[in-house]
Design an enzyme around this catalytic site. Sequence first.
Site, short mmCIF file in Angstrom:
data_model
loop_
_atom_site.label_atom_id
_atom_site.label_comp_id
_atom_site.label_asym_id
_atom_site.label_seq_id
_atom_site.Cartn_x
_atom_site.Cartn_y
_atom_site.Cartn_z
CB SER A 168 -1.12 0.16 1.05
OG SER A 168 -0.20 -1.03 2.30
CG HIS B 226 -3.57 -1.03 -3.47
ND1 HIS B 226 -3.69 0.22 -2.49
CD2 HIS B 226 -3.46 -1.38 -1.95
CE1 HIS B 226 -3.81 0.59 -1.15
NE2 HIS B 226 -3.56 -0.33 -0.53
CD GLU C 239 -5.11 2.93 -5.78
OE1 GLU C 239 -5.26 4.10 -5.39
OE2 GLU C 239 -4.49 2.60 -4.67
CG ASN D 4 -3.86 5.10 0.90
OD1 ASN D 4 -5.09 5.16 1.50
ND2 ASN D 4 -3.34 4.10 1.17
P1 NAI Z 1 -1.02 -8.66 8.33
O1 NAI Z 1 0.85 -9.15 9.63
O2 NAI Z 1 -1.88 -9.26 8.62
O3 NAI Z 1 -0.27 -11.02 6.99
C1 NAI Z 1 1.09 -10.63 6.69
C2 NAI Z 1 1.78 -12.29 7.16
O4 NAI Z 1 2.94 -12.14 5.86
C3 NAI Z 1 2.07 -12.83 8.14
O5 NAI Z 1 0.95 -13.58 8.25
C4 NAI Z 1 3.52 -13.21 8.06
O6 NAI Z 1 3.93 -14.43 8.45
C5 NAI Z 1 3.64 -13.11 6.38
N1 NAI Z 1 4.98 -12.91 6.54
C6 NAI Z 1 6.08 -12.25 6.60
N2 NAI Z 1 7.13 -12.50 5.70
C7 NAI Z 1 6.88 -13.35 4.83
C8 NAI Z 1 7.55 -13.85 3.98
N3 NAI Z 1 8.91 -13.61 3.94
N4 NAI Z 1 7.40 -14.61 2.95
C9 NAI Z 1 5.71 -15.17 3.38
N5 NAI Z 1 4.98 -14.22 4.44
C10 NAI Z 1 5.68 -13.65 4.78
O7 NAI Z 1 -1.09 -7.80 7.05
P2 NAI Z 1 -1.86 -7.35 5.91
O8 NAI Z 1 -2.17 -6.09 6.87
O9 NAI Z 1 -2.39 -8.53 5.52
O10 NAI Z 1 -0.10 -6.69 4.45
C11 NAI Z 1 -0.11 -7.08 3.98
C12 NAI Z 1 0.72 -6.19 2.64
O11 NAI Z 1 -1.20 -6.40 2.39
C13 NAI Z 1 0.99 -5.21 3.01
O12 NAI Z 1 2.44 -4.57 2.13
C14 NAI Z 1 0.22 -4.19 3.85
O13 NAI Z 1 0.70 -2.89 3.10
C15 NAI Z 1 -0.79 -4.42 2.13
N6 NAI Z 1 -2.36 -4.36 2.74
C16 NAI Z 1 -2.38 -4.06 3.73
C17 NAI Z 1 -3.93 -3.37 3.73
C18 NAI Z 1 -4.59 -3.09 5.29
O14 NAI Z 1 -5.65 -3.07 5.99
N7 NAI Z 1 -3.92 -4.46 6.16
C19 NAI Z 1 -4.93 -2.74 2.74
C20 NAI Z 1 -4.14 -2.74 1.87
C21 NAI Z 1 -2.98 -3.22 1.34
#
Ligand code: NAI
Length: 500
Positions: free
Chosen positions: A124, A145, A157, A195
């Site tokens: 994001s 996105h 996006e 954003n």
């Molecule tokens: P989260 O913390 O809920 O999940 C991330 C997951 O990735 C975890 O299960 C973790 O174990 C895993 N992980 C970390 N490093 C890893 C690796 N090297 N290889 C494989 N798995 C790995 O995070 P979330 O909120 O789902 O965000 C994920 C992505 O999406 C980020 O880039 C965030 O910026 C983006 N994003 C998040 C939004 C939100 O509202 N939470 C909205 C839009 C985008």
Amino acid sequence: MDEAIGRDRTVAVVGTGTMGQGIAQVALVAGHPVRLYDSAPGRAAEAVAAIGARLDRLVEKGRMAAADREAAAGRLHAAEDLAELADAALVVEAIVEDLEVKQRLFADLEKAVGDDTLLATNTSSLSVTAIAGRLRLPGRFVGLHFFNPAPLLPLVEVVRGFATDETAATRAYETVLAWGKTPVRCADTPGFIVNRIARPFYAEAFRVYEEGGADPATVDAVLRECGGFRMGPFELTDLIGQDVNEAVTRSVWDSFFQDPKFTPSLAQRRLVESGRLGRKSGHGWFPYAEGAERPEPRTEAPAKAPERITVRGDLGPAEALVGLVEEAGIRVEREEGEGCLVLPGGAELHLADGETSFQYQREIVYFDLALDYAAAGRIALSAREGVAPEVLGEAIGLFQALGKKVTVIGDVPGMIVARTVAMLVDLAVDAVDRGVATAGDIDTAMRLGVNYPAGPLEWAALLGYRRAATLLDELHDRYPTGRYAPCLGLARRAYAEEER
Ligand code: NAI
């Protein structure tokens, strides 16, 4: 290569937290075999179970057939190793928001999958171009996105990095479209569309508050009931989390080399520092503890309506007021001149134009921009300090006679809705001119991504480019930091509008 990925082809999701699970569910329900991978042991298997439970709830609510749920479950698998993603046609990454970690993952992934596998990141705030930096074949890399919760929110996006091939971007776009989403195309810029352009919605409200123009509940009420926005910025950031909202603002501001158009708010910084993060911490701008009282917006007591008013010139975006005044049984006389309403006592009511009331010898009361004056439930007024109560009383009574609640705020240039909208228009025009996205895609993104009642360019059609540019010029005079200097594209459009 530029058609949607076939439903029989595997979609892999790496990182199975909040977003990964949501995206996986979308691809699964669309009919793809889906494979999940997460580096935390057992996390992918937990995600398979969590998605299954969510599909069960859809079946219970009658939104999914039991047979479809069974078939979907048969297509969803956890992978132990990146090598198990070898036959994926598309890999969507949703891991931790860290450039170095994402770059490393994609370098590893590229060794595991075929050369024609489409690779996508759900980042994001990071640059799509930077994440693709270590790829052998960066042409097949895009940003996808999604918004949280991905199964419910339609907007995606589709971001082209510098190296992204047009065919890859189109393929990603068509695939997401086939999944029932509403994709918009955008270039790789800080904050992408939503954003980036949404920043002033929060920042202008915080500034009006910081300058003592109005309290948070009042600013929210004006943006909702006059501006037509679903939620005000204060209540919305309490819901999002002040830390999360501020992090986005800071990231966009930093990415634009601290451009004053995106400067964060000191008041919000204090909230974050003190742990007042919003609903999740029980207190943000507003208190959320059991029994805590939510502050009411400022609303004026009933005042006597004038029996007649004079409409001078053309009211532009507020012209609808004339009909409403007549319907309310108030006699209207017309005269030539600069657009405003003249009250019986001689005071003039002007649409917020970026100037302040104190700078005039004659009495000027400003009223704020409404998305739709007939539908607006509240109108904000501003006047100089020490204005005679009779003057304000006539203005308040006039709008109350139209069935509106009335709120008087401080003598803030550009008021609340007008300055917010002018800034949204400025950022949207600049984004169009810089090729970030088309006007249509920007309006769609802002309507779907942040629920705006109208896209910024639809607002521009209502307000007019000239009025938006003039308002910002005035603000720029008052606050000469560069924040309010209209972008070149807005100045150009304003000029073209005048020529017509
Ligand atoms: P989260 O913390 O809920 O999940 C991330 C997951 O990735 C975890 O299960 C973790 O174990 C895993 N992980 C970390 N490093 C890893 C690796 N090297 N290889 C494989 N798995 C790995 O995070 P979330 O909120 O789902 O965000 C994920 C992505 O999406 C980020 O880039 C965030 O910026 C983006 N994003 C998040 C939004 C939100 O509202 N939470 C909205 C839009 C985008």
